[in-house]
Scaffold this active site. Structure first.
Site, PDB file in Angstrom:
ATOM      1  N   VAL A   1       0.880  -1.171   0.000  1.00  0.00           N
ATOM      2  CA  VAL A   1       0.000   0.000   0.000  1.00  0.00           C
ATOM      3  C   VAL A   1       0.915   1.217   0.000  1.00  0.00           C
ATOM      4  O   VAL A   1       1.816   1.318   0.837  1.00  0.00           O
ATOM      5  CB  VAL A   1      -0.914   0.019   1.239  1.00  0.00           C
ATOM      6  CG1 VAL A   1      -1.884   1.198   1.167  1.00  0.00           C
ATOM      7  CG2 VAL A   1      -1.680  -1.295   1.384  1.00  0.00           C
TER       8      VAL A   1
ATOM      9  N   HIS B   1      10.101   4.718  -1.584  1.00  0.00           N
ATOM     10  CA  HIS B   1       8.772   5.340  -1.614  1.00  0.00           C
ATOM     11  C   HIS B   1       8.029   4.674  -0.460  1.00  0.00           C
ATOM     12  O   HIS B   1       8.002   3.442  -0.375  1.00  0.00           O
ATOM     13  CB  HIS B   1       8.081   5.037  -2.950  1.00  0.00           C
ATOM     14  CG  HIS B   1       6.743   5.702  -3.137  1.00  0.00           C
ATOM     15  ND1 HIS B   1       6.480   6.521  -4.197  1.00  0.00           N
ATOM     16  CD2 HIS B   1       5.597   5.650  -2.418  1.00  0.00           C
ATOM     17  CE1 HIS B   1       5.226   6.950  -4.134  1.00  0.00           C
ATOM     18  NE2 HIS B   1       4.659   6.415  -3.041  1.00  0.00           N
ATOM     19  N   LEU B   2       7.459   5.458   0.426  1.00  0.00           N
ATOM     20  CA  LEU B   2       6.734   4.916   1.573  1.00  0.00           C
ATOM     21  C   LEU B   2       5.784   3.807   1.120  1.00  0.00           C
ATOM     22  O   LEU B   2       5.026   3.993   0.170  1.00  0.00           O
ATOM     23  CB  LEU B   2       5.945   6.031   2.263  1.00  0.00           C
ATOM     24  CG  LEU B   2       5.065   5.609   3.437  1.00  0.00           C
ATOM     25  CD1 LEU B   2       5.912   5.097   4.588  1.00  0.00           C
ATOM     26  CD2 LEU B   2       4.201   6.773   3.885  1.00  0.00           C
ATOM     27  N   HIS B   3       5.864   2.661   1.771  1.00  0.00           N
ATOM     28  CA  HIS B   3       4.950   1.564   1.460  1.00  0.00           C
ATOM     29  C   HIS B   3       4.769   0.673   2.681  1.00  0.00           C
ATOM     30  O   HIS B   3       5.667   0.516   3.487  1.00  0.00           O
ATOM     31  CB  HIS B   3       5.407   0.745   0.250  1.00  0.00           C
ATOM     32  CG  HIS B   3       6.773   0.153   0.340  1.00  0.00           C
ATOM     33  ND1 HIS B   3       7.929   0.893   0.168  1.00  0.00           N
ATOM     34  CD2 HIS B   3       7.178  -1.121   0.563  1.00  0.00           C
ATOM     35  CE1 HIS B   3       8.980   0.097   0.280  1.00  0.00           C
ATOM     36  NE2 HIS B   3       8.548  -1.133   0.529  1.00  0.00           N
ATOM     37  N   THR B   4       3.568   0.135   2.777  1.00  0.00           N
ATOM     38  CA  THR B   4       3.209  -0.752   3.871  1.00  0.00           C
ATOM     39  C   THR B   4       2.938  -2.136   3.291  1.00  0.00           C
ATOM     40  O   THR B   4       2.181  -2.274   2.332  1.00  0.00           O
ATOM     41  CB  THR B   4       1.957  -0.226   4.609  1.00  0.00           C
ATOM     42  OG1 THR B   4       2.200   1.118   5.010  1.00  0.00           O
ATOM     43  CG2 THR B   4       1.633  -1.083   5.818  1.00  0.00           C
TER      44      THR B   4
END
Length: 137
Positions: free
Chosen positions: A41, A95-98
Site C-alpha cells: 500500500v 517510496h513509503l509503502h506498507t
C-alpha cells in the site's frame, strides 16, 4: 517522481496488479511476495518515510491499510496478516509503502528473514489481486 517504480504504478505508467486505487493510496501485489497475496500500500504522493506523511493523510492512509488487512484475510482465506513498514533501511524502493502479508498457522515465517516466491504467471497474480479487491467492498 521520475524514476520511482511505485510512482510509475500510481500513475499507470508501470504495470502492476492493482488491488485498490483510491484517493488515500494505491495497493498492488508485491512482485516478489513473501506469500502469494502479499500487497503493498503506497500513498499517491512520493514520500520516502512515514515521518514525511502529512498528519492529515494518516487517517485515510491507515484506514486503507486496515481495510486491505481485512480483505487479504477474507479474500484469501488467510488465518491473519502481517503488516509492516520499513523506513530507509531495508526499503528496497524509496517510496513509503506498507506490506500486508497473508499468514496461516504453520506457514514457516519466522522473524524477519523471509523466503520469497513468485507467481506462476500473470493470470495467477491477477487472480490473487482480484480476490483481494473483491473483499474490499
Amino acid at each position: 517522481m521520475s524514476g520511482c517504480v511505485f510512482c510509475g504504478i500510481v500513475a499507470g505508467e508501470v504495470p502492476g496488479f492493482t488491488v485498490a486505487d483510491e484517493p488515500d493510496g494505491v495497493a498492488f501485489l508485491d512482485t516478489r511476495p513473501v506469500f502469494k497475496g502479499h500487497v503493498l500500500v503506497v500513498p499517491r504522493t512520493h514520500l520516502v518515510t512515514l515521518a514525511e506523511l502529512p498528519a492529515g493523510a494518516l487517517p485515510g492512509y491507515f484506514r486503507l491499510v486496515q481495510r486491505l488487512s481485512a480483505a487479504v484475510e477474507t479474500g484469501l482465506g488467510a488465518g491473519g496478516t502481517f503488516v509492516a513498514m520499513n523506513n530507509k533501511v531495508s526499503q528496497s524502493v524509496p517510496h513509503l509503502h506498507t506490506h500486508v502479508v497473508p499468514r496461516t498457522k504453520g506457514d514457516g515465517l519466522r522473524g524477519f528473514f523471509w523466503p520469497r516466491t513468485r507467481y506462476a504467471d500473470d493470470g495467477e497474480a491477477r487472480g490473487y489481486a482480484d480476490r483481494i479487491a473483491a473483499a474490499l467492498t
